[in-house]
Design a protein around this motif. Structure first.
Motif, PDB file in Angstrom:
ATOM      1  N   GLU A 110      12.695  18.183   0.074  1.00  0.00           N
ATOM      2  CA  GLU A 110      11.711  19.231  -0.189  1.00  0.00           C
ATOM      3  C   GLU A 110      10.867  18.946  -1.419  1.00  0.00           C
ATOM      4  O   GLU A 110       9.713  19.333  -1.477  1.00  0.00           O
ATOM      5  CB  GLU A 110      12.408  20.584  -0.330  1.00  0.00           C
ATOM      6  N   LYS A 111      11.430  18.319  -2.411  1.00  0.00           N
ATOM      7  CA  LYS A 111      10.677  18.039  -3.628  1.00  0.00           C
ATOM      8  C   LYS A 111      10.575  16.528  -3.818  1.00  0.00           C
ATOM      9  O   LYS A 111      11.588  15.830  -3.880  1.00  0.00           O
ATOM     10  CB  LYS A 111      11.352  18.667  -4.846  1.00  0.00           C
ATOM     11  N   LEU A 112       9.347  16.034  -3.881  1.00  0.00           N
ATOM     12  CA  LEU A 112       9.102  14.617  -4.078  1.00  0.00           C
ATOM     13  C   LEU A 112       8.317  14.409  -5.363  1.00  0.00           C
ATOM     14  O   LEU A 112       7.410  15.179  -5.681  1.00  0.00           O
ATOM     15  CB  LEU A 112       8.310  14.032  -2.911  1.00  0.00           C
ATOM     16  N   GLY A 157       0.797  -1.220   0.000  1.00  0.00           N
ATOM     17  CA  GLY A 157       0.000   0.000   0.000  1.00  0.00           C
ATOM     18  C   GLY A 157       0.828   1.267   0.000  1.00  0.00           C
ATOM     19  O   GLY A 157       0.320   2.349   0.273  1.00  0.00           O
ATOM     20  N   ARG A 158       2.080   1.160  -0.315  1.00  0.00           N
ATOM     21  CA  ARG A 158       2.971   2.319  -0.347  1.00  0.00           C
ATOM     22  C   ARG A 158       3.132   2.843  -1.764  1.00  0.00           C
ATOM     23  O   ARG A 158       2.866   2.136  -2.730  1.00  0.00           O
ATOM     24  CB  ARG A 158       4.343   1.934   0.209  1.00  0.00           C
ATOM     25  N   VAL A 159       3.587   4.071  -1.890  1.00  0.00           N
ATOM     26  CA  VAL A 159       3.938   4.637  -3.184  1.00  0.00           C
ATOM     27  C   VAL A 159       5.456   4.748  -3.237  1.00  0.00           C
ATOM     28  O   VAL A 159       6.119   4.802  -2.206  1.00  0.00           O
ATOM     29  CB  VAL A 159       3.290   6.024  -3.427  1.00  0.00           C
ATOM     30  N   VAL A 160       5.995   4.759  -4.436  1.00  0.00           N
ATOM     31  CA  VAL A 160       7.435   4.875  -4.625  1.00  0.00           C
ATOM     32  C   VAL A 160       7.716   6.305  -5.060  1.00  0.00           C
ATOM     33  O   VAL A 160       7.118   6.808  -6.014  1.00  0.00           O
ATOM     34  CB  VAL A 160       7.942   3.861  -5.673  1.00  0.00           C
ATOM     35  N   LEU A 161       8.607   6.954  -4.331  1.00  0.00           N
ATOM     36  CA  LEU A 161       8.907   8.357  -4.573  1.00  0.00           C
ATOM     37  C   LEU A 161      10.383   8.572  -4.841  1.00  0.00           C
ATOM     38  O   LEU A 161      11.235   7.831  -4.351  1.00  0.00           O
ATOM     39  CB  LEU A 161       8.513   9.201  -3.353  1.00  0.00           C
ATOM     40  N   SER A 162      10.658   9.637  -5.586  1.00  0.00           N
ATOM     41  CA  SER A 162      12.017  10.124  -5.768  1.00  0.00           C
ATOM     42  C   SER A 162      12.045  11.517  -5.170  1.00  0.00           C
ATOM     43  O   SER A 162      11.098  12.283  -5.346  1.00  0.00           O
ATOM     44  CB  SER A 162      12.351  10.183  -7.268  1.00  0.00           C
ATOM     45  N   GLY A 163      13.098  11.825  -4.448  1.00  0.00           N
ATOM     46  CA  GLY A 163      13.149  13.135  -3.819  1.00  0.00           C
ATOM     47  C   GLY A 163      14.525  13.753  -3.846  1.00  0.00           C
ATOM     48  O   GLY A 163      15.533  13.069  -4.042  1.00  0.00           O
TER      49      GLY A 163
END
Length: 74
Positions: A57-59, A46-52
């Protein structure tokens, strides 16, 4: 162990090989599949994959058609 063939543009593979310090094509493919496997497992949780950015500060959400089809297990 399975073996498969994949047609990928030469320039993409050479670019990845250069960026990864001369990594072997098989290592690049193995790492790519490992990363996709991890991302699928995250979606199942149930998670999302993010780049930051380093400071967080920016995802940006990472999306792939196959990854977007994964339904979280409830």
């Amino acid at each position: 162990m399975a073996e498969f063939r994949l047609k990928v543009p030469d320039e993409l593979l050479y670019s990845m090989q250069t960026k990864l310090g001369g990594a072997k094509m098989t290592d690049i493919a193995r790492d790519a599949l490992g990363l996709l496997n991890w991302a699928v497992d995250e979606r199942l949780r149930g998670r999302v994959v993010l780049s930051g950015t380093e400071d967080g500060e920016k995802l940006t959400r990472i999306t792939l058609p196959s990854l977007d089809r994964v339904q979280p297990i409830t």
